[in-house]
Design a protein around this motif. Structure first.
Motif, mmCIF file in Angstrom:
data_model
loop_
_atom_site.group_PDB
_atom_site.id
_atom_site.type_symbol
_atom_site.label_atom_id
_atom_site.label_comp_id
_atom_site.label_asym_id
_atom_site.label_seq_id
_atom_site.Cartn_x
_atom_site.Cartn_y
_atom_site.Cartn_z
ATOM 1 N N LYS A 293 0.847 -1.483 -0.171
ATOM 2 C CA LYS A 293 0.330 -0.200 -0.260
ATOM 3 C C LYS A 293 0.975 1.419 0.000
ATOM 4 N N LEU A 294 1.714 1.559 0.807
ATOM 5 C CA LEU A 294 2.569 2.355 1.108
ATOM 6 C C LEU A 294 4.118 2.535 -0.300
ATOM 7 N N GLY A 295 4.505 1.355 -0.750
ATOM 8 C CA GLY A 295 5.408 0.947 -0.912
ATOM 9 C C GLY A 295 6.711 1.376 -0.255
ATOM 10 N N TRP A 296 6.819 0.550 1.078
ATOM 11 C CA TRP A 296 7.928 1.273 2.135
ATOM 12 C C TRP A 296 7.855 0.194 3.218
ATOM 13 N N ALA A 297 8.591 -0.101 3.618
ATOM 14 C CA ALA A 297 8.586 -1.075 4.406
ATOM 15 C C ALA A 297 10.218 -0.292 5.487
ATOM 16 N N PRO A 298 9.549 -0.963 7.175
ATOM 17 C CA PRO A 298 10.902 -0.716 7.397
ATOM 18 C C PRO A 298 11.830 -1.325 7.189
ATOM 19 N N SER A 299 13.618 -1.032 7.282
ATOM 20 C CA SER A 299 14.027 -2.149 7.074
ATOM 21 C C SER A 299 15.721 -1.410 8.271
ATOM 22 N N GLN A 300 15.831 -0.428 8.687
ATOM 23 C CA GLN A 300 17.171 -0.164 9.834
ATOM 24 C C GLN A 300 17.391 -1.956 10.439
ATOM 25 N N SER A 301 18.312 -2.630 10.482
ATOM 26 C CA SER A 301 18.552 -3.136 11.254
ATOM 27 C C SER A 301 18.489 -3.146 12.634
ATOM 28 N N LEU A 302 18.210 -4.355 13.452
ATOM 29 C CA LEU A 302 17.679 -4.402 14.859
ATOM 30 C C LEU A 302 19.052 -3.440 15.768
ATOM 31 N N ARG A 303 20.452 -3.973 15.444
ATOM 32 C CA ARG A 303 21.603 -3.532 16.410
ATOM 33 C C ARG A 303 21.673 -2.269 16.040
ATOM 34 N N GLU A 304 21.376 -1.938 14.673
ATOM 35 C CA GLU A 304 21.646 -0.655 14.465
ATOM 36 C C GLU A 304 21.500 0.214 15.616
ATOM 37 N N GLY A 305 19.859 0.118 15.521
ATOM 38 C CA GLY A 305 19.183 1.037 16.414
ATOM 39 C C GLY A 305 19.114 1.081 17.965
ATOM 40 N N ILE A 306 19.495 -0.867 18.580
ATOM 41 C CA ILE A 306 19.580 -0.410 19.621
ATOM 42 C C ILE A 306 20.904 0.023 20.030
ATOM 43 N N THR A 307 22.051 -0.230 19.244
ATOM 44 C CA THR A 307 23.191 0.186 19.558
ATOM 45 C C THR A 307 22.718 1.959 19.846
ATOM 46 N N LYS A 308 22.289 2.461 18.914
ATOM 47 C CA LYS A 308 22.378 3.745 19.345
ATOM 48 C C LYS A 308 21.135 4.325 20.550
ATOM 49 N N THR A 309 20.398 3.236 21.335
ATOM 50 C CA THR A 309 19.569 3.685 22.062
ATOM 51 C C THR A 309 20.238 2.806 23.113
ATOM 52 N N TYR A 310 21.554 2.369 23.638
ATOM 53 C CA TYR A 310 22.123 2.146 24.523
ATOM 54 C C TYR A 310 22.786 3.185 25.363
ATOM 55 N N GLN A 311 23.416 3.362 24.017
ATOM 56 C CA GLN A 311 24.495 4.519 24.549
ATOM 57 C C GLN A 311 22.824 5.949 24.767
ATOM 58 N N TRP A 312 22.594 5.627 24.906
ATOM 59 C CA TRP A 312 21.756 7.142 24.983
ATOM 60 C C TRP A 312 21.045 6.636 26.634
ATOM 61 N N ILE A 313 20.359 4.900 26.536
ATOM 62 C CA ILE A 313 19.928 5.138 28.328
ATOM 63 C C ILE A 313 21.861 4.975 28.971
ATOM 64 N N SER A 314 22.522 4.432 28.433
ATOM 65 C CA SER A 314 24.186 4.901 29.899
ATOM 66 C C SER A 314 24.257 6.497 29.508
ATOM 67 N N GLU A 315 24.238 7.178 29.071
ATOM 68 C CA GLU A 315 24.211 8.576 29.111
ATOM 69 C C GLU A 315 22.756 9.599 30.593
ATOM 70 N N GLN A 316 22.174 8.640 30.758
ATOM 71 C CA GLN A 316 21.294 8.743 31.164
ATOM 72 C C GLN A 316 21.462 8.597 32.500
ATOM 73 N N ALA A 317 21.485 6.676 32.723
ATOM 74 C CA ALA A 317 22.362 5.985 34.062
ATOM 75 C C ALA A 317 22.884 7.179 34.757
ATOM 76 N N SER A 318 24.080 7.480 33.910
ATOM 77 C CA SER A 318 25.543 8.113 33.830
ATOM 78 C C SER A 318 25.252 9.239 34.362
#
Ligand code: NAD
Ligand code: GDD
Length: 325
Positions: A293-318
């Protein structure tokens, strides 16, 4: 200049959506019970208000809006929605937000409204085999969600579609599949597995142990928030109403996900599986319909997204540790 109202703008996805709409040149009003604690959701106008109150819904939609995005809900991860303790609050609060906000938008002449449903509305009987769950859009019926949160989502999907059929307002319905990323809830009991596991790994010593609920063989897919917002905007601009999945097809077991996060941390971590709220045994997005229907679907790898998220949570915890010192 287009005008958008974002309901739930103080929350995780709503905050990111406000940023996205602003970057596209929209004038944005946000509404929520609270401001976004991580600085997202910098709308042109922000109203602190309770959308279970029809008077508030009527007031926030005044001034003329081209689009309304209804993301306000009483929600959380497995530790919040699968214990049973919050069922009455979840159904009452979320259903009232949907009933009153949709009605107010239609009465005010809003042309288009977006509703954030969830993969939790899919029937449990198709999610018993962790290796082979079925979550294609047409498999929603006969309905048998495993949580009251899922039943409320299903009710509200149907509510929105009745307003489109009978009252002429254009409706867009997406079924989100476990969205994660920076500026998401990472502690306090409402956090979902991606943030919870990042936090547990961050808090663990090198060589330490983290606790994972269930046997860890249950499966999920997780979608990075930027791709979620991209999907929402594409759905809004399309001539398709949905319901449509917005999720990733990269399914992983929870233990393997924990191992991935441990690898990203660089620490040696042992997993201890313990009893806890688990939800369905397996879940994965099916992206055939969104692609069609949209000619599009998500494609980013889980590892890429969770690496950025890990970094951010790490900063919050610090930051928290620094504040305590
Ligand atoms: P969130 O909890 O961060 O945001 C929801 C926001 O709604 C919160 O800021 C909350 O304060 C607000 N809210 C709740 N009750 C309200 C009320 N009565 N009046 C005004 N505001 C109220 O959650 P999120 O992850 O950003 O999710 C946004 C939407 O997407 C929700 O509808 C959720 O059910 C849906 N969804 C999210 C996911 C996910 O994985 N994050 C998955 C499926 C569906
Ligand atoms: N939250 C959490 N915390 N989950 C854990 C943990 C932990 O420490 N350890 C293991 N898990 C397991 C849960 O038992 C569950 O089986 C799995 O990880 C995924 O949990 P969540 O991410 O909390 O929730 P979910 O995938 O079952 O449901 C979420 O996604 C839906 C959409 O797909 C929720 O956020 C729902 O609100 C959302 O609608």
């Amino acid at each position: 200049m287009k005008r958008a109202l974002v309901c739930g703008a103080g929350g995780f996805i709503g905050g990111h959506l406000v940023n996205r709409l602003k970057s596209e040149g929209y004038w944005v009003r946000g509404v929520d019970l609270k401001y976004n604690e991580y600085g997202n959701g910098n709308a042109d106008d922000f109203v602190i208000g309770d959308l279970t109150d029809p008077v508030v819904c009527k007031q926030v939609v005044e001034g003329g809006f081209d689009e309304v995005y209804q993301l306000a809900a009483d929600m959380g991860g497995a530790g919040y929605i699968f214990t049973g303790e919050n069922d009455a609050a979840v159904m009452h609060n979320s259903a009232l937000c949907n009933l009153h906000m949709l009605h107010a938008a239609q009465q005010a002449g809003v042309k288009k409204i977006f509703y954030s449903s969830s993969a939790c509305m899919y029937p449990e009987y198709n999610q018993l085999d962790p290796e082979n769950p079925k979550c294609s859009e047409e498999s929603a019926y006969p309905a048998a969600p495993d949580s009251e949160y899922g039943w409320e989502k299903l009710f509200s999907e149907r509510l929105y579609l009745t307003y489109q059929r009978n009252l002429g307002i254009t409706v867009k319905v997406a079924r989100f599949h476990n969205i994660f990323g920076p500026q998401g809830t990472w502690k306090g009991g409402k956090e979902k597995a991606p943030a919870a596991i990042c936090r547990k790994v961050i808090e663990a010593e090198d060589g330490g142990t983290i606790e994972i609920w269930g046997d860890g063989k249950q499966t999920r897919s997780f979608l990075y928030v930027d791709e979620c917002v991209e999907g929402v905007r594409r759905l809004m601009e399309s001539d398709f109403s949905g319901p449509v999945n917005i999720g990733s097809e990269e399914m992983i077991s929870i233990n393997d996900f924990a191992k991935m996060i441990a690898e990203i941390s660089g620490k040696k971590i042992t997993i201890k599986n313990i009893p806890g709220p688990q939800g369905v045994r397996g879940r994965n997005s099916d992206n055939a319909l969104i692609q069609e229907k949209l000619g599009w679907a998500p494609s980013q790898s889980l590892r890429e997204g969770i690496t950025k998220t890990y970094q951010w949570i790490s900063e919050q915890a610090s930051k928290e540790v620094e504040e305590l010192v």
